[in-house]
Design a protein around this motif. Structure first.
Motif, PDB file in Angstrom:
ATOM      1  N   ASN A 236      87.245  13.190 -95.834  1.00 22.94           N
ATOM      2  CA  ASN A 236      87.660  13.812 -96.718  1.00 22.94           C
ATOM      3  C   ASN A 236      89.508  12.805 -96.702  1.00 22.94           C
ATOM      4  O   ASN A 236      90.022  13.275 -97.615  1.00 22.94           O
ATOM      5  CB  ASN A 236      88.570  15.311 -95.897  1.00 22.94           C
ATOM      6  CG  ASN A 236      87.532  16.156 -96.380  1.00 22.94           C
ATOM      7  OD1 ASN A 236      86.894  15.953 -96.875  1.00 22.94           O
ATOM      8  ND2 ASN A 236      87.607  17.425 -95.777  1.00 22.94           N
TER       9      ASN A 236
ATOM     10  N   ILE B  25      91.510  24.476 -84.220  1.00 23.04           N
ATOM     11  CA  ILE B  25      89.876  24.787 -84.136  1.00 23.04           C
ATOM     12  C   ILE B  25      89.964  23.445 -83.571  1.00 23.04           C
ATOM     13  O   ILE B  25      89.250  22.897 -83.055  1.00 23.04           O
ATOM     14  CB  ILE B  25      89.178  25.140 -85.126  1.00 23.04           C
ATOM     15  CG1 ILE B  25      89.818  26.249 -85.985  1.00 23.04           C
ATOM     16  CG2 ILE B  25      88.102  24.521 -86.192  1.00 23.04           C
ATOM     17  CD1 ILE B  25      89.738  26.808 -87.826  1.00 23.04           C
TER      18      ILE B  25
ATOM     19  N   LEU C  52      81.230  16.698 -85.063  1.00 25.84           N
ATOM     20  CA  LEU C  52      81.006  17.017 -87.212  1.00 25.84           C
ATOM     21  C   LEU C  52      81.997  16.922 -87.473  1.00 25.84           C
ATOM     22  O   LEU C  52      82.636  17.005 -89.005  1.00 25.84           O
ATOM     23  CB  LEU C  52      80.769  18.122 -87.333  1.00 25.84           C
ATOM     24  CG  LEU C  52      80.112  18.984 -88.606  1.00 25.84           C
ATOM     25  CD1 LEU C  52      79.281  18.287 -89.184  1.00 25.84           C
ATOM     26  CD2 LEU C  52      79.781  20.226 -89.106  1.00 25.84           C
ATOM     27  N   LEU C  53      83.336  17.425 -86.957  1.00 22.70           N
ATOM     28  CA  LEU C  53      84.814  17.796 -87.322  1.00 22.70           C
ATOM     29  C   LEU C  53      85.349  16.356 -88.492  1.00 22.70           C
ATOM     30  O   LEU C  53      85.834  16.157 -88.902  1.00 22.70           O
ATOM     31  CB  LEU C  53      85.610  18.864 -86.746  1.00 22.70           C
ATOM     32  CG  LEU C  53      87.216  18.685 -87.207  1.00 22.70           C
ATOM     33  CD1 LEU C  53      86.550  19.673 -88.221  1.00 22.70           C
ATOM     34  CD2 LEU C  53      87.976  19.630 -85.551  1.00 22.70           C
TER      35      LEU C  53
ATOM     36  N   GLY D 115      79.073  19.151 -95.013  1.00 25.78           N
ATOM     37  CA  GLY D 115      79.081  20.276 -93.864  1.00 25.78           C
ATOM     38  C   GLY D 115      78.496  21.845 -93.872  1.00 25.78           C
ATOM     39  O   GLY D 115      78.720  22.538 -93.494  1.00 25.78           O
TER      40      GLY D 115
ATOM     41  N   GLY E 231      79.759  19.684 -82.491  1.00 22.72           N
ATOM     42  CA  GLY E 231      80.811  20.528 -83.836  1.00 22.72           C
ATOM     43  C   GLY E 231      82.165  19.290 -83.810  1.00 22.72           C
ATOM     44  O   GLY E 231      82.554  19.175 -84.899  1.00 22.72           O
ATOM     45  N   ALA E 232      82.905  18.259 -82.414  1.00 20.94           N
ATOM     46  CA  ALA E 232      83.774  18.343 -82.207  1.00 20.94           C
ATOM     47  C   ALA E 232      83.740  16.654 -83.405  1.00 20.94           C
ATOM     48  O   ALA E 232      84.105  15.998 -84.170  1.00 20.94           O
ATOM     49  CB  ALA E 232      84.173  17.831 -81.325  1.00 20.94           C
TER      50      ALA E 232
ATOM     51  N   VAL F  57      83.873  14.938 -90.909  1.00 17.49           N
ATOM     52  CA  VAL F  57      84.124  15.662 -91.919  1.00 17.49           C
ATOM     53  C   VAL F  57      85.629  15.247 -92.311  1.00 17.49           C
ATOM     54  O   VAL F  57      86.326  14.867 -93.773  1.00 17.49           O
ATOM     55  CB  VAL F  57      83.802  17.121 -91.908  1.00 17.49           C
ATOM     56  CG1 VAL F  57      84.787  17.396 -93.523  1.00 17.49           C
ATOM     57  CG2 VAL F  57      82.753  17.239 -92.186  1.00 17.49           C
ATOM     58  N   MET F  58      86.103  15.272 -91.059  1.00 15.41           N
ATOM     59  CA  MET F  58      87.932  14.666 -91.780  1.00 15.41           C
ATOM     60  C   MET F  58      88.150  13.349 -92.084  1.00 15.41           C
ATOM     61  O   MET F  58      88.675  12.818 -93.035  1.00 15.41           O
ATOM     62  CB  MET F  58      88.455  14.475 -90.256  1.00 15.41           C
ATOM     63  CG  MET F  58      88.804  16.467 -89.709  1.00 15.41           C
ATOM     64  SD  MET F  58      89.365  16.930 -91.033  1.00 15.41           S
ATOM     65  CE  MET F  58      88.872  18.926 -91.617  1.00 15.41           C
TER      66      MET F  58
ATOM     67  N   VAL G 200      94.145  24.902 -88.143  1.00 14.86           N
ATOM     68  CA  VAL G 200      93.272  23.827 -87.787  1.00 14.86           C
ATOM     69  C   VAL G 200      93.036  23.060 -86.586  1.00 14.86           C
ATOM     70  O   VAL G 200      92.260  22.090 -86.570  1.00 14.86           O
ATOM     71  CB  VAL G 200      93.369  22.717 -89.271  1.00 14.86           C
ATOM     72  CG1 VAL G 200      94.789  21.485 -89.084  1.00 14.86           C
ATOM     73  CG2 VAL G 200      92.407  21.530 -89.420  1.00 14.86           C
ATOM     74  N   LEU G 201      94.304  22.963 -86.008  1.00 11.62           N
ATOM     75  CA  LEU G 201      94.902  22.061 -85.371  1.00 11.62           C
ATOM     76  C   LEU G 201      93.784  23.082 -83.829  1.00 11.62           C
ATOM     77  O   LEU G 201      93.572  22.040 -83.311  1.00 11.62           O
ATOM     78  CB  LEU G 201      95.613  21.957 -85.006  1.00 11.62           C
ATOM     79  CG  LEU G 201      97.187  20.832 -85.986  1.00 11.62           C
ATOM     80  CD1 LEU G 201      98.489  21.189 -85.138  1.00 11.62           C
ATOM     81  CD2 LEU G 201      97.004  19.936 -85.440  1.00 11.62           C
TER      82      LEU G 201
ATOM     83  N   ARG H  74      90.972  11.014 -99.911  1.00 15.76           N
ATOM     84  CA  ARG H  74      92.471  11.128-100.817  1.00 15.76           C
ATOM     85  C   ARG H  74      92.911   9.395-100.653  1.00 15.76           C
ATOM     86  O   ARG H  74      93.799   9.439-101.960  1.00 15.76           O
ATOM     87  CB  ARG H  74      93.363  11.631 -99.452  1.00 15.76           C
ATOM     88  CG  ARG H  74      93.535  12.577 -99.760  1.00 15.76           C
ATOM     89  CD  ARG H  74      94.595  13.297 -98.777  1.00 15.76           C
ATOM     90  NE  ARG H  74      93.501  14.205 -97.452  1.00 15.76           N
ATOM     91  CZ  ARG H  74      94.054  14.168 -96.086  1.00 15.76           C
ATOM     92  NH1 ARG H  74      95.422  14.318 -95.763  1.00 15.76           N
ATOM     93  NH2 ARG H  74      92.914  14.603 -95.931  1.00 15.76           N
TER      94      ARG H  74
END
Lengths: 278, 254, 265
Positions: free
Chosen positions: A270, A32, A262-263, A210, A259-260, A266-267, A29-30, A274
């Motif tokens: 998420n 990516i 978007l990431l 996503g 894309g970055a 989403v992160m 994941v890192l 949590r």
């Protein structure tokens, strides 16, 4: 039996190998994130602009973010009541045998690939919207409905877990005081399951943000902010999928940069899931 | 355990037999159907395997420059920048850019002037009645940025409104127009001939008639002069058999 | 409240069943041995979809071949070897983060690394490795659960017989955990079959029959996407959708049933 030294050496080798496997999986994941950000770095500054027009060198993603948010918000509006309702049904109303039937059904719904949802949406939903409600049919509404169907099982499953975790004593106590099932649900169950339900919503949000294929097939991919739910729209994900194959130079960098973004979104969602779940 | 490792090794070796076998053609999706038929024909005529990939003209050109593809399928002329990098254009056919509307749209019979077409696609015309259709909003359909067809449309007609619906293939445009009486889009003649849509006469001329304003060259692009398999394939394309295939796909062979 | 919820539940179930009914109704008619086992003619408008099925099988097999060893290895480490501490917590968080990454980003990564930088071009290999990354969290999760479920006594018995940790794992624990691990792989298989965005960007769309992993290939989900958006043949699109959904549902059902049975024997 083989020599002890050999066996111990093998043991150490295996330990190292397995550690490598675990580290590789975690580094993925890192890797990516770094890759995507690095490739997108040259164009990051262009992202806040208002217009996405690669032919004229404009790479502003505002309209795309609006698109993603619009479709996601619509999907949540539809899927959260339906999902929580479904969860309530399974925990409070349905006889256990029915539950045994319905849960696999929901699981099956979750397993259907997004391209199939997009296909059915394209064949059935888009023409229906065009004929009954107007506009080209490709719309925020179509995207929201398709997304809602896709995130419904996730929301229902997490919500069900949350509702089941509410102690029976709460229900029994309320019933003893003469509350109707609806009153019990509204005033006792839902508030008690609050954090689990919030997790369900946020997880659904993350999935919806996503999602690519289904949304791309039914929203019309118009890179301009929608003026109504019947307007076509383009999401961040759809944008990347549509233009990645043909992009070069700054255009490609801008797609990676989006894309970055978007990431990161989403992160963040998420991470919120949590925290909210605690 | 050792068996598994051995098996894995063998499988890996089988898998990594270097780059894929065969001539790779990458580029315009408008050209994909005809390229696939030419690849079929080439093979039957005794030639080697040809792998056809879409991705759009720009991607195909990039692939040739990068050495990843032997031939690029271009549905627009090379830019000066691209030619300067040593790319050579071999025109194999002419594509007739066809504007299509739904069969129920009167404009399909009446036709449009080039000026009307330009105004429509710029987004200046918002009601069909302005150009002779039944009253109602105009739904523009266009190709994605990077598509050769979109480039061609831009140079032959003009810019497209950002509010136009985007489809990433000619087939997609045809499908959209087929289902929406208010839609208008552009495809190659071959795709238009697949049915379900009506070709709009422009300035009084039907697509295919001499004098029709929207024509563009379709070419295969090589890096430097063609060699080896690429050269053989290009020779095949000039054959009568290949020209027949090209015509069957609705294009005009060069 | 009850009637409202009953209506809701009926609607939702009706949705899934309606979906399946639609696919069967419009797609079953197109199914035939010819469709499955012959080559496509005219870009997929006619003829069969054999290369698509072969490409799909190769891609998925490759992805599992890459993901299962690494995933099971990682799971073994986490379940058996990992000391409590910040490192392990980091590893777990990162693996969980991986499961949240949208598929299009995997596609971007795979395209950038395998297709462009490593120069493989669009290829089944690029698609497989990209897909493998996506499957890792699923495989690790189920494998770890399977390994943890093996009773301590078995491990202790092996140790009492003089086995090293690895020997105990290999000969005793893994054998016990194998069904669970296999189920995880099957679940991953289901996910792999349905993945489109990442595969589109890495394995390409070529309809030819692949002869090696370096060839591009069109998987079933990509084929459905192309048939659906290009309108080449509605009947065939429905058939492709039907095959895809049937395969995915069958795989998932098997895996979930196995998990149920295995979790509550």
């Amino acid at each position: 039996m083989r020599g002890l030294t050999g066996r111990l050496r093998r043991e150490a080798a295996v330990h190292a190998l397995l550690l490598t496997a675990a580290l590789s999986a975690s580094l993925a994941v890192l890797l990516i994130a770094i890759f995507v950000t690095a490739e997108g770095w040259p164009a990051l500054a262009a992202l806040p602009g208002a217009e996405w027009n690669p032919e004229e060198g404009r790479f502003g993603v505002r309209a795309l973010v609006w698109g993603s948010l619009a479709v996601t918000a619509g999907a949540l509006l539809l899927a959260v009541p339906a999902g929580v309702g479904m969860a309530l049904f399974l925990t409070e109303v349905a006889p256990p045998s029915l539950g045994l039937l319905m849960r696999p059904l929901l699981q099956a719904l979750a397993g259907v690939p997004s391209v199939v949802y997009g296909f059915v949406g394209l064949q059935v939903l888009v023409p229906a919207i065009r004929e009954r409600l107007g506009g080209p049919g490709f719309s925020v509404l179509a995207g929201a409905v398709v997304l809602a169907v896709m995130i419904l099982p996730t929301i229902a499953a997490v919500a069900e877990d949350a509702l089941r975790a509410v102690p029976a004593a709460y229900r029994e106590g309320a019933a003893a005081l003469g509350a109707t099932p609806w009153q019990i649900a509204r005033r006792i169950l839902l508030p008690a399951a609050r954090s689990g339900l919030a997790t369900a919503v946020v997880l659904g949000l993350g999935r919806a943000l996503g999602e690519t294929m289904a949304v791309m097939m039914v929203t019309g991919n118009v890179a301009a902010p929608p003026r109504s739910v019947l307007d076509p729209v383009r999401t961040l994900t759809g944008n990347i999928a549509m233009e990645m194959g043909y992009a070069a130079g700054r255009h490609r960098a801008a797609l990676f940069a989006s894309g970055a973004l978007l990431l990161a979104m989403v992160m963040a969602v998420n991470g919120l899931a949590r925290r909210v779940g605690r | 355990m050792r068996m598994v490792a051995l098996l894995a090794l063998v499988l890996t070796l089988i898998g990594c037999t270097g780059t894929a076998s065969g001539l790779r053609i990458a580029g315009s999706t408008s050209l994909q159907p005809v390229m696939e038929r030419l690849a079929e024909g080439y093979r039957k005529a005794g030639g080697g395997r040809v792998i056809v990939q879409g991705g759009g003209t720009t991607a195909g050109v990039q692939a040739v420059l990068a050495g990843v593809a032997g031939l690029g399928a271009a549905s627009r002329r090379l830019t000066a920048a691209e030619s300067e990098q040593g790319l050579v254009e071999h025109i194999i056919a002419w594509d007739v850019l066809t504007v299509v509307v739904h069969p129920d749209n009167p404009v399909g019979r009446r036709g449009l002037t080039l000026a009307q077409l330009q105004a429509l696609f710029r987004g200046e015309v918002t009601d069909w009645a302005t150009v002779g259709g039944a009253p109602g909003p105009v739904h523009l359909v266009t190709r994605e940025a990077g598509s050769g067809s979109r480039e061609a449309f831009r140079s032959l007609v003009g810019p497209v409104s950002p509010r136009a619906i985007v489809q990433n293939s000619a087939g997609g445009i045809r499908m959209t127009v087929m289902g929406d009486p208010r839609a208008i889009g552009y495809v190659s003649l071959g795709v238009a001939r697949m049915g379900g849509v009506v070709a709009v006469p422009i300035d009084g001329k039907r697509p295919g008639e001499p004098g029709y304003p929207l024509v563009r060259p379709l070419s295969l692009v090589t890096l430097g002069p063609p060699r080896g398999e690429a050269a053989a394939f290009l020779r095949y394309i000039r054959s009568p058999e290949a020209r027949r295939l090209i015509m069957e796909e609705g294009l005009v062979p060069e | 409240m009850r009637p409202v919820l009953w209506v809701l539940a009926t609607l939702i179930c009706g949705l899934l069943l309606g979906l399946l009914g639609l696919l069967v109704g419009k797609g079953a008619g197109e199914l035939s041995l010819e469709l499955l086992f012959t080559m496509p003619v005219e870009a997929g408008r006619a003829g069969g979809m054999l290369p698509v099925l072969v490409s799909t099988l190769l891609l998925v097999a490759g992805a599992l071949a890459a993901a299962v060893p690494v995933g099971v290895g990682a799971a073994l480490y986490l379940a058996e070897y990992a000391p409590d501490g910040p490192l392990v917590r980091w590893i777990r968080s990162l693996i969980e983060a991986l499961s949240g990454v949208p598929s299009i980003l995997f596609g971007l990564f795979g395209f950038s690394l395998f297709v462009i930088r490593l120069g493989w071009g669009w290829s089944l290999a690029a698609g497989s490795l990209t897909l493998a990354l996506m499957l890792l969290p699923t495989v690790i999760r189920t494998a770890e659960e399977a390994v943890r479920a093996v009773p301590r006594e078995l491990r202790e018995g092996a140790a009492a017989l003089g086995a090293t940790r690895w020997e105990a794992l290999r000969r005793v624990v893994l054998r016990q955990a194998a069904p669970g691990i296999l189920t995880g792989a099957v679940l991953a298989l289901g996910r792999a079959l349905g993945e489109t965005a990442a595969v589109l960007l890495t394995a390409g769309t070529d309809l030819g029959m692949p002869t090696s992993l370096m060839d591009p290939g069109r998987t079933l989900s990509v084929h459905l996407y192309i048939l659906a958006t290009e309108g080449l043949s509605e009947g065939r699109a429905y058939a492709a959708a039907l095959i895809l959904v049937t395969a995915v549902l069958a795989v998932n059902l098997t895996a979930n049933l196995a998990l149920e049975r295995w979790r509550r024997p």
